[in-house]
Design an enzyme around this catalytic site. Structure first.
Site, PDB file in Angstrom:
ATOM      1  N   HIS A  54     169.833  26.665  -9.377  1.00  0.00           N
ATOM      2  CA  HIS A  54     168.923  25.586  -8.985  1.00  0.00           C
ATOM      3  C   HIS A  54     168.587  24.673 -10.162  1.00  0.00           C
ATOM      4  O   HIS A  54     167.558  24.007 -10.160  1.00  0.00           O
ATOM      5  CB  HIS A  54     167.639  26.189  -8.384  1.00  0.00           C
ATOM      6  CG  HIS A  54     167.909  26.956  -7.128  1.00  0.00           C
ATOM      7  ND1 HIS A  54     167.079  27.924  -6.643  1.00  0.00           N
ATOM      8  CD2 HIS A  54     168.960  26.909  -6.259  1.00  0.00           C
ATOM      9  CE1 HIS A  54     167.596  28.434  -5.530  1.00  0.00           C
ATOM     10  NE2 HIS A  54     168.729  27.838  -5.290  1.00  0.00           N
TER      11      HIS A  54
ATOM     12  N   GLY B 230     163.695  40.494  -8.175  1.00  0.00           N
ATOM     13  CA  GLY B 230     162.541  39.589  -8.180  1.00  0.00           C
ATOM     14  C   GLY B 230     162.721  38.324  -7.382  1.00  0.00           C
ATOM     15  O   GLY B 230     162.299  37.250  -7.804  1.00  0.00           O
TER      16      GLY B 230
HETATM   17  C1  BV8 Z   1     170.924  23.421   0.561  1.00  0.00           C
HETATM   18  C2  BV8 Z   1     164.341  24.333  -7.882  1.00  0.00           C
HETATM   19  C3  BV8 Z   1     171.791  22.115   2.208  1.00  0.00           C
HETATM   20  C4  BV8 Z   1     163.211  23.364  -7.676  1.00  0.00           C
HETATM   21  C5  BV8 Z   1     164.489  25.525  -5.749  1.00  0.00           C
HETATM   22  C6  BV8 Z   1     169.568  27.650   6.111  1.00  0.00           C
HETATM   23  C7  BV8 Z   1     168.516  28.229   6.802  1.00  0.00           C
HETATM   24  C8  BV8 Z   1     167.181  27.832   6.551  1.00  0.00           C
HETATM   25  C9  BV8 Z   1     166.904  26.828   5.602  1.00  0.00           C
HETATM   26  C10 BV8 Z   1     167.974  26.259   4.951  1.00  0.00           C
HETATM   27  C11 BV8 Z   1     169.278  26.661   5.183  1.00  0.00           C
HETATM   28  N1  BV8 Z   1     170.106  25.919   4.385  1.00  0.00           N
HETATM   29  C12 BV8 Z   1     169.363  25.055   3.674  1.00  0.00           C
HETATM   30  C13 BV8 Z   1     168.051  25.242   3.994  1.00  0.00           C
HETATM   31  C14 BV8 Z   1     166.929  24.517   3.422  1.00  0.00           C
HETATM   32  C15 BV8 Z   1     166.489  25.141   2.099  1.00  0.00           C
HETATM   33  C16 BV8 Z   1     165.902  26.516   2.298  1.00  0.00           C
HETATM   34  O1  BV8 Z   1     166.562  27.513   2.053  1.00  0.00           O
HETATM   35  N2  BV8 Z   1     164.642  26.535   2.677  1.00  0.00           N
HETATM   36  C17 BV8 Z   1     163.922  27.779   2.735  1.00  0.00           C
HETATM   37  C18 BV8 Z   1     162.448  27.505   2.423  1.00  0.00           C
HETATM   38  C19 BV8 Z   1     164.107  28.385   4.106  1.00  0.00           C
HETATM   39  N3  BV8 Z   1     167.559  25.223   1.154  1.00  0.00           N
HETATM   40  C20 BV8 Z   1     167.925  24.118   0.481  1.00  0.00           C
HETATM   41  O2  BV8 Z   1     167.436  23.025   0.699  1.00  0.00           O
HETATM   42  C21 BV8 Z   1     169.008  24.270  -0.575  1.00  0.00           C
HETATM   43  N4  BV8 Z   1     169.974  23.247  -0.351  1.00  0.00           N
HETATM   44  O3  BV8 Z   1     171.145  24.458   1.115  1.00  0.00           O
HETATM   45  O4  BV8 Z   1     171.583  22.290   0.827  1.00  0.00           O
HETATM   46  C22 BV8 Z   1     172.542  20.883   2.371  1.00  0.00           C
HETATM   47  C23 BV8 Z   1     173.663  20.916   3.172  1.00  0.00           C
HETATM   48  C24 BV8 Z   1     174.365  19.776   3.353  1.00  0.00           C
HETATM   49  C25 BV8 Z   1     173.944  18.592   2.719  1.00  0.00           C
HETATM   50  C26 BV8 Z   1     172.823  18.581   1.908  1.00  0.00           C
HETATM   51  C27 BV8 Z   1     172.117  19.731   1.729  1.00  0.00           C
HETATM   52  C28 BV8 Z   1     168.461  24.070  -1.976  1.00  0.00           C
HETATM   53  C29 BV8 Z   1     167.552  25.192  -2.332  1.00  0.00           C
HETATM   54  C30 BV8 Z   1     167.090  25.057  -3.792  1.00  0.00           C
HETATM   55  C31 BV8 Z   1     165.659  24.558  -3.807  1.00  0.00           C
HETATM   56  N5  BV8 Z   1     165.168  24.558  -5.196  1.00  0.00           N
HETATM   57  N6  BV8 Z   1     164.120  25.515  -7.044  1.00  0.00           N
HETATM   58  C32 BV8 Z   1     161.912  23.901  -8.223  1.00  0.00           C
HETATM   59  O5  BV8 Z   1     161.896  24.994  -8.846  1.00  0.00           O
HETATM   60  O6  BV8 Z   1     160.905  23.222  -8.021  1.00  0.00           O
HETATM   61  S1  BV8 Z   1     164.098  26.864  -4.816  1.00  0.00           S
HETATM   62  C33 BV8 Z   1     162.830  27.695  -5.590  1.00  0.00           C
HETATM   63  O7  BV8 Z   1     162.224  28.479  -4.610  1.00  0.00           O
HETATM   64  C34 BV8 Z   1     163.294  28.661  -6.624  1.00  0.00           C
HETATM   65  O8  BV8 Z   1     164.365  28.192  -7.376  1.00  0.00           O
HETATM   66  C35 BV8 Z   1     163.664  29.870  -5.839  1.00  0.00           C
HETATM   67  O9  BV8 Z   1     164.983  29.828  -5.427  1.00  0.00           O
HETATM   68  C36 BV8 Z   1     162.803  29.723  -4.621  1.00  0.00           C
HETATM   69  C37 BV8 Z   1     161.688  30.725  -4.662  1.00  0.00           C
HETATM   70  O10 BV8 Z   1     162.297  31.904  -4.413  1.00  0.00           O
HETATM   71  P1  BV8 Z   1     162.044  33.129  -5.388  1.00  0.00           P
HETATM   72  O11 BV8 Z   1     162.654  32.840  -6.708  1.00  0.00           O
HETATM   73  O12 BV8 Z   1     162.507  34.320  -4.652  1.00  0.00           O
HETATM   74  O13 BV8 Z   1     160.490  33.196  -5.623  1.00  0.00           O
HETATM   75  P2  BV8 Z   1     159.401  33.636  -4.569  1.00  0.00           P
HETATM   76  O14 BV8 Z   1     158.089  33.250  -5.112  1.00  0.00           O
HETATM   77  O15 BV8 Z   1     159.792  33.160  -3.197  1.00  0.00           O
HETATM   78  O16 BV8 Z   1     159.527  35.244  -4.542  1.00  0.00           O
HETATM   79  C38 BV8 Z   1     159.228  35.989  -5.702  1.00  0.00           C
HETATM   80  C39 BV8 Z   1     159.555  37.421  -5.359  1.00  0.00           C
HETATM   81  O17 BV8 Z   1     159.364  38.208  -6.530  1.00  0.00           O
HETATM   82  C40 BV8 Z   1     158.637  37.988  -4.290  1.00  0.00           C
HETATM   83  O18 BV8 Z   1     159.425  38.637  -3.322  1.00  0.00           O
HETATM   84  C41 BV8 Z   1     157.764  39.006  -5.044  1.00  0.00           C
HETATM   85  O19 BV8 Z   1     157.520  40.172  -4.278  1.00  0.00           O
HETATM   86  C42 BV8 Z   1     158.633  39.365  -6.212  1.00  0.00           C
HETATM   87  N7  BV8 Z   1     157.916  39.704  -7.443  1.00  0.00           N
HETATM   88  C43 BV8 Z   1     156.778  39.152  -7.933  1.00  0.00           C
HETATM   89  N8  BV8 Z   1     156.496  39.710  -9.134  1.00  0.00           N
HETATM   90  C44 BV8 Z   1     157.481  40.621  -9.395  1.00  0.00           C
HETATM   91  C45 BV8 Z   1     158.383  40.619  -8.315  1.00  0.00           C
HETATM   92  N9  BV8 Z   1     159.463  41.425  -8.275  1.00  0.00           N
HETATM   93  C46 BV8 Z   1     159.655  42.257  -9.325  1.00  0.00           C
HETATM   94  N10 BV8 Z   1     158.847  42.305 -10.399  1.00  0.00           N
HETATM   95  C47 BV8 Z   1     157.750  41.510 -10.464  1.00  0.00           C
HETATM   96  N11 BV8 Z   1     156.942  41.584 -11.537  1.00  0.00           N
END
Ligand code: BV8
Ligand code: ZN
Length: 250
Positions: A121, A189
């Site tokens: 990303h 994570g």
């Molecule tokens: C794309 C950069 C399409 C920016 C980020 C299919 C189905 C549904 C939706 C979609 C799909 N295809 C596309 C989509 C839309 C979208 C998507 O997935 N939406 C989600 C919300 C459903 N995806 C996209 O838009 C992607 N693009 O697919 O293109 C396309 C096709 C044709 C033409 C054009 C386009 C692009 C996705 C990238 C977005 N950018 N980041 C920024 O940072 O601001 S995403 C961003 O959020 C992060 O990079 C990361 O990936 C994500 C967050 O996820 P996590 O890293 O997992 O963090 P989170 O807080 O969610 O979870 C933390 C976890 O850690 C928790 O589970 C917790 O329990 C755990 N934890 C906490 N502490 C600890 C721990 N574990 C261990 N130890 C600890 N101490």
């Protein structure tokens, strides 16, 4: 369960590690879901991390990203990051394949010594001009005005992949070739919600890979992987690396 993870890594010939915000949480960087504290509390991440948000309010969006970048500059890698870097070192030393696919944009993995990193990303540390495309890695100093502007007069945006944007073709290609070749897949994570990274585990399973997860909470892939451990990566990974035997054939 911990033994399963260790034995799987011990036997691995080609390891793919996927990381998310949870690995950086113990460094003091809020995970994506709880990144919005204080000033940003009234925004939804998906409302700030999109091209539409940037077009609508480039000052607000670039200020948010620069504040996150400065927060990362003030944080340090934690024991989880160092353990991932040590795992890579052990695999490279044993001439086994290793690739780290990170969703994180903070570059803490690289600061901890990871080298074989694919930034799925992008990163907060590289900013790009939307007019001429000039890209530059920024020093750890905040911009003086928002949105920052390029020498050509164009606006500069953070070099991250926004929701609705495609991942960089080379990053995706490197991820897919690593996933097709790996025999062990380790998710660390991440809430395993954001696509396309969330589906990497399925690509790995399709080629008979042993799939593992270490995460604080259960996720949509917890029931899909062969072994899912609950806990903090900063606590569990150092134990895994410490108990991992020699990988180099004696
Ligand atoms: C794309 C950069 C399409 C920016 C980020 C299919 C189905 C549904 C939706 C979609 C799909 N295809 C596309 C989509 C839309 C979208 C998507 O997935 N939406 C989600 C919300 C459903 N995806 C996209 O838009 C992607 N693009 O697919 O293109 C396309 C096709 C044709 C033409 C054009 C386009 C692009 C996705 C990238 C977005 N950018 N980041 C920024 O940072 O601001 S995403 C961003 O959020 C992060 O990079 C990361 O990936 C994500 C967050 O996820 P996590 O890293 O997992 O963090 P989170 O807080 O969610 O979870 C933390 C976890 O850690 C928790 O589970 C917790 O329990 C755990 N934890 C906490 N502490 C600890 C721990 N574990 C261990 N130890 C600890 N101490
Ligand atoms: Zn320019």
């Amino acid at each position: 369960m911990l033994d399963d993870v260790i034995q799987s890594l011990q036997a691995a010939r080609s390891l793919v590690v996927v990381t998310g915000a949870g690995v950086s949480a113990e460094s003091g960087i809020p995970t994506f879901r709880d990144a919005l504290t204080g000033l940003w509390a009234r925004y939804n991440p998906e409302d700030l991390a999109t091209p539409q948000a940037f077009a609508r309010n480039p000052e607000l969006v670039t200020r948010w990203y620069d504040e996150r970048r400065m927060r990362c500059a003030a944080c340090a890698p934690n024991r989880g990051h160092y353990a991932v870097a040590e795992l890579e070192r052990r695999f490279v030393e044993a001439e086994r394949a290793f690739v780290l696919l990170t969703q994180n944009v903070d570059r803490l993995h690289q600061r901890a010594g990871s080298k074989r990193v694919v930034e799925l990303h992008g990163t907060l540390w590289v900013w790009r001009c939307i007019a001429c495309g000039a890209e530059r890695e920024e020093p750890p100093a905040a911009f003086t005005s928002y949105p920052p502007s390029c020498e050509c007069g164009g606006l500069r945006r953070p070099g991250v992949v926004w929701f609705g944007e495609m991942l960089a073709a080379d990053a995706l290609a490197r991820a897919h070739s690593a996933l097709e070749a790996c025999d062990v897949f380790l998710s660390l994570g991440t809430s395993a919600v954001v696509e396309p990274a969330a589906s990497f585990v399925h690509l790995a399973k399709r080629v008979g890979t042993r799939t593992l997860e270490i995460n604080l909470d259960s996720t949509p892939i917890s029931d899909i992987v062969d072994c899912s451990l609950r806990g903090r990566t900063g606590e569990i990974l150092p134990q895994v690396v410490e108990r991992l035997g020699l990988l180099v054939e004696s």
